[in-house]
Design an enzyme around this catalytic site. Structure first.
Site, PDB file in Angstrom:
ATOM      1  N   GLN A 106      -8.183  54.847  16.652  1.00  0.00           N
ATOM      2  CA  GLN A 106      -9.498  54.478  16.112  1.00  0.00           C
ATOM      3  C   GLN A 106     -10.583  54.878  17.107  1.00  0.00           C
ATOM      4  O   GLN A 106     -10.417  54.697  18.320  1.00  0.00           O
ATOM      5  CB  GLN A 106      -9.577  52.972  15.849  1.00  0.00           C
ATOM      6  CG  GLN A 106     -10.851  52.603  15.099  1.00  0.00           C
ATOM      7  CD  GLN A 106     -11.024  51.111  14.908  1.00  0.00           C
ATOM      8  OE1 GLN A 106     -11.077  50.366  15.879  1.00  0.00           O
ATOM      9  NE2 GLN A 106     -11.095  50.664  13.667  1.00  0.00           N
ATOM     10  N   TYR A 177     -20.151  47.500  13.404  1.00  0.00           N
ATOM     11  CA  TYR A 177     -20.360  48.401  14.544  1.00  0.00           C
ATOM     12  C   TYR A 177     -21.252  49.570  14.107  1.00  0.00           C
ATOM     13  O   TYR A 177     -21.677  49.628  12.948  1.00  0.00           O
ATOM     14  CB  TYR A 177     -19.016  48.869  15.101  1.00  0.00           C
ATOM     15  CG  TYR A 177     -18.234  47.730  15.732  1.00  0.00           C
ATOM     16  CD1 TYR A 177     -18.751  47.050  16.841  1.00  0.00           C
ATOM     17  CD2 TYR A 177     -17.027  47.300  15.211  1.00  0.00           C
ATOM     18  CE1 TYR A 177     -18.062  45.988  17.411  1.00  0.00           C
ATOM     19  CE2 TYR A 177     -16.334  46.229  15.780  1.00  0.00           C
ATOM     20  CZ  TYR A 177     -16.854  45.578  16.870  1.00  0.00           C
ATOM     21  OH  TYR A 177     -16.184  44.526  17.434  1.00  0.00           O
ATOM     22  N   ARG A 225     -12.409  52.978   8.286  1.00  0.00           N
ATOM     23  CA  ARG A 225     -12.342  51.533   8.080  1.00  0.00           C
ATOM     24  C   ARG A 225     -13.749  51.023   7.795  1.00  0.00           C
ATOM     25  O   ARG A 225     -14.695  51.389   8.499  1.00  0.00           O
ATOM     26  CB  ARG A 225     -11.792  50.854   9.339  1.00  0.00           C
ATOM     27  CG  ARG A 225     -11.366  49.425   9.091  1.00  0.00           C
ATOM     28  CD  ARG A 225     -10.777  48.777  10.333  1.00  0.00           C
ATOM     29  NE  ARG A 225      -9.814  47.753   9.939  1.00  0.00           N
ATOM     30  CZ  ARG A 225      -9.398  46.778  10.717  1.00  0.00           C
ATOM     31  NH1 ARG A 225      -9.823  46.677  11.954  1.00  0.00           N
ATOM     32  NH2 ARG A 225      -8.539  45.884  10.293  1.00  0.00           N
ATOM     33  N   CYS A 349      -5.079  30.896  15.399  1.00  0.00           N
ATOM     34  CA  CYS A 349      -5.816  30.068  16.368  1.00  0.00           C
ATOM     35  C   CYS A 349      -6.932  30.860  17.049  1.00  0.00           C
ATOM     36  O   CYS A 349      -7.905  30.288  17.535  1.00  0.00           O
ATOM     37  CB  CYS A 349      -4.857  29.491  17.400  1.00  0.00           C
ATOM     38  SG  CYS A 349      -4.180  30.737  18.519  1.00  0.00           S
ATOM     39  N   GLU A 417      14.830  15.390  23.845  1.00  0.00           N
ATOM     40  CA  GLU A 417      13.478  15.036  23.392  1.00  0.00           C
ATOM     41  C   GLU A 417      13.471  13.541  23.085  1.00  0.00           C
ATOM     42  O   GLU A 417      14.360  13.051  22.389  1.00  0.00           O
ATOM     43  CB  GLU A 417      13.110  15.861  22.148  1.00  0.00           C
ATOM     44  CG  GLU A 417      11.976  15.329  21.315  1.00  0.00           C
ATOM     45  CD  GLU A 417      10.653  15.145  22.055  1.00  0.00           C
ATOM     46  OE1 GLU A 417      10.337  15.941  22.966  1.00  0.00           O
ATOM     47  OE2 GLU A 417       9.946  14.175  21.731  1.00  0.00           O
TER      48      GLU A 417
END
Ligand code: SF4
Length: 666
Positions: A106, A177, A225, A349, A417
């Site tokens: 890219q 961009y 893209r 996340c 545990e």
């Protein structure tokens, strides 16, 4: 890779004059793995090589700079603006192609979406001086002459990619961009030949394509893209994007990669946890109806089932799995060999890849894959020099990852545990609204422990003597933390609860008005959890803003929901006492206040639990303390320390220092 699994996904696909072995694409994602001067590094090569080895059909290497340093948007972004970078790029292309993947590079210019701190003091440039609200940057308008120079720079960069052995390039016209800035009416306000009508706004990319094709010839892939919807008032919409797609095909583009958003709509570019899987496929589907060249879809596609269905239903020709390739280099291989249940899925996340990579000066890491960025050392799990007995105490992310890697290395592993389930704090972290993807990591680790025959004992709160009876050569203490209790009068009252207990459902919050002391991530997520159950919630936070310990994209997403839920967040206030019906506070101007509360929830951090390590120091060959037992942090640090401890056992070279016998006297 002949296979009976996911037949649509694992059929060959054609892009331009090149055939890919399957329809799976690893899209470009910034890693910050470039060298000091923008050269390709060994770290980059190993990272991409692992993914090519993992069976992916097409690998699109992250954005390379065509215009250093003004066009740079990541601190350690690699460069393609000079012939001196070709040898490094050749090593990269060769490493990818050696394993049968199609290799695209890219090429990119950041335009207004960068800062002078990254561009080494240069003022960012753009088609028009429209400030970037996300970065707070005011760009300078490009002159016509500068635009012409930049068009040549893109074409020359593409020629270098060809020289380096890539099969093609992808022009980065997405995510706001420079190329996208020219295409979008939101960022392009020019009145010359490059602005105004759609055809004029397309002049910049179309001219790049024309001059690039002249340089690279017909056999080289030119991909494009773009954001088919910028999700910003005044920006590109799907309707216009369909016209753009047809025009790009006409100009000679070989493949379209359909993404979404710009920096001002960042949650559409790098979706937080709340976004459902495959939510953007409809964009690719609409673009596909406007063209006959192949179309790639991308965005929160986490399973081979979904990827296969997209292809089978004709919604796209290729499916890009982005963050899913960070979390699991063998996504394709596992799917193709009937082991899709072993894929380590991305939990959205954004902590390691975005927080550490794109928007930081450190290298990209991953919460659920400690090997990322360390492929040279950890990519292929080396067998242990000799097999030893290992006891892991604690079944949270640190302990589970330690046990997994130790067992994969051939050690004999027992895990204790104390609660009745594996997962530790990940079980709690998955309970607030939109956090359930965290369960994917817990489930992955649980399955892997079973697969690698780790003997797991839940409901066992073991002492040092219990551990020593196992006669281990190494012990990994991953005993986590307990919630901290602030030193406030009234904190031990009957209506005061810990956030962890509230989330776990072990304590019932009665009454309507709830005051949460502590507005970090845990406090805020607990507030949302309670507000969704009809409570009227007030958060009291000492710092100047809420959830400052949270990853920014997920944070903004969560705070955006607070208004609808009526959550009242007060910052710069300190709780001074808790009475039967109120919480009293003082602010930085020494103003006091009182907040009515039927219940009070504490979310003020955590305290490590590591007594066991001290009891064991000097009594076992190797004792490692990891995760929250050292210092409460995130899942990412816990898993990384788990992996490093497992790599250190029985090795002369220790990635993590074992506890020295001197600790026994601490
Ligand atoms: Fe996914 Fe988080 Fe890893 Fe990024 S850091 S790839 S969002 S799991």
């Amino acid at each position: 890779m002949p296979t009976n699994h996911y037949p649509s996904l694992f059929q060959p696909g054609r892009i331009g004059k090149v055939t890919a072995r399957n329809r799976l694409v690893m899209p470009p994602m910034a890693t910050n793995y470039g060298g000091e001067d923008g050269e390709v590094t060994d770290r980059m090569i190993r990272y991409y090589e692992e993914r090519a080895k993992g069976g992916t059909g097409v690998i699109i290497v992250e954005n390379a700079q065509v215009d250093y340093p003004t066009g740079k948007n990541v601190v350690r972004q690699h460069r393609i603006d000079n012939d001196k970078f070709v040898p490094g790029l050749r090593l990269l292309a060769t490493a990818i192609k050696r394993h049968g993947a199609v290799a695209l590079q890219q090429i990119h210019h950041a335009g207004r979406q960068t800062t002078p701190a990254i561009t080494e003091g240069r003022v960012p440039v753009a088609p028009s001086p429209v400030p970037c609200r996300f970065l707070g940057v005011q760009p300078r308008e490009l002159t016509g002459e500068e635009i012409d120079t930049l068009i040549n720079k893109f074409a020359e960069a593409a020629a270098r990619a060809k020289l380096a052995g890539f099969d093609g390039i992808e022009l980065h016209g997405a995510h706001g961009y420079l190329i996208g800035q020219f295409m979008s009416p939101y960022t392009n306000r020019r009145v010359d030949q490059y602005g105004g009508t759609l055809e004029a706004r397309l002049r910049f990319p179309l001219e790049i394509i024309r001059r690039t094709r002249e340089k690279v010839g017909d056999d080289f892939i030119i991909g494009f893209r773009f954001s088919a919807d910028e999700f910003i008032p005044g920006g590109l919409t799907l309707e216009e994007a369909r016209q753009i797609a047809a025009r790009l095909q006409q100009a000679g583009v070989d493949v379209l990669h359909v993404s979404a958003g710009i920096y001002e709509s960042m949650d559409r570019v790098l979706e937080p946890m709340s976004y459902p899987e495959g939510w953007r496929v409809y964009l690719a589907e609409a673009i596909k109806q406007a063209v006959t060249i192949p179309v790639i879809t991308v965005g929160v596609i986490r399973t081979p089932e979904m990827a296969d269905r997209i292809i089978a239903e004709g919604k796209a020709d290729f499916v890009a799995v982005g963050r899913g390739h960070i979390t699991d280099a063998e996504f394709a291989l596992k799917a193709a060999t009937g082991h899709a249940d072993r894929i380590n899925r991305c939990i959205s996340c954004n902590i390691g890849c975005v927080g550490n990579g794109i928007f930081a000066s450190s290298i990209m890491r991953c919460t659920v894959n400690p090997a990322v960025g360390m492929e040279e050392l950890l990519g292929t799990i080396p067998p242990a020099p000799h097999r030893v007995k290992v006891v892991v105490v604690g079944g949270g992310p640190a302990g589970m990852e330690a046990a997994r890697i130790a067992a994969m290395r051939g050690h004999d592993v027992v895990l204790f545990e104390k609660s009745d389930r594996l997962g530790g704090q990940m079980l709690l972290a998955a309970l607030p609204p939109h956090k359930d993807k965290i369960n994917w990591f817990t489930d992955f680790l649980t399955r892997e422990l079973a697969l690698f025959r780790v003997r797991v004992f839940t409901g066992r709160n073991v002492s040092a003597e219990d551990v020593l009876r196992e006669q281990p050569a190494a012990v990994i203490v991953a005993t986590g933390a307990v919630p901290a209790v602030p030193d406030i009068p009234g904190v031990d009252g009957p209506r005061v609860f810990q956030a962890w207990d509230v989330l776990a459902g072990t304590k019932q919050v009665d009454g309507q008005r709830v005051v949460i002391i502590g507005g970090g991530q845990v406090g805020c997520e607990t507030a949302e959890f309670l507000a969704e159950r009809g409570k009227q919630v007030t958060i009291l936070e000492m710092l100047q803003d809420l959830a400052l310990d949270m990853e920014p994209i997920n944070r903004l997403d969560m705070l955006g929901r607070f208004k609808r839920l009526g959550i009242n967040g007060l910052t710069g206030v300190t709780a001074t006492s808790i009475t039967d019906s109120t919480v009293r506070t003082i602010d930085r101007h020494l103003q006091t206040a009182s907040f009515p509360a039927d219940a009070v929830v504490l979310a003020v951090g955590a305290t490590p639990v590591n007594d066991l390590a001290l009891d064991l120091a000097g009594r076992v060959g190797e004792v490692y303390v990891i995760g929250d037992a050292v210092r409460p942090r995130r899942i990412m640090e816990a898993a990384q320390e788990g992996a490093l401890a497992a790599y250190s056992i029985a090795e002369a070279h220790k990635w993590l220092s074992p506890l020295s016998p001197a600790h026994a006297t601490v």
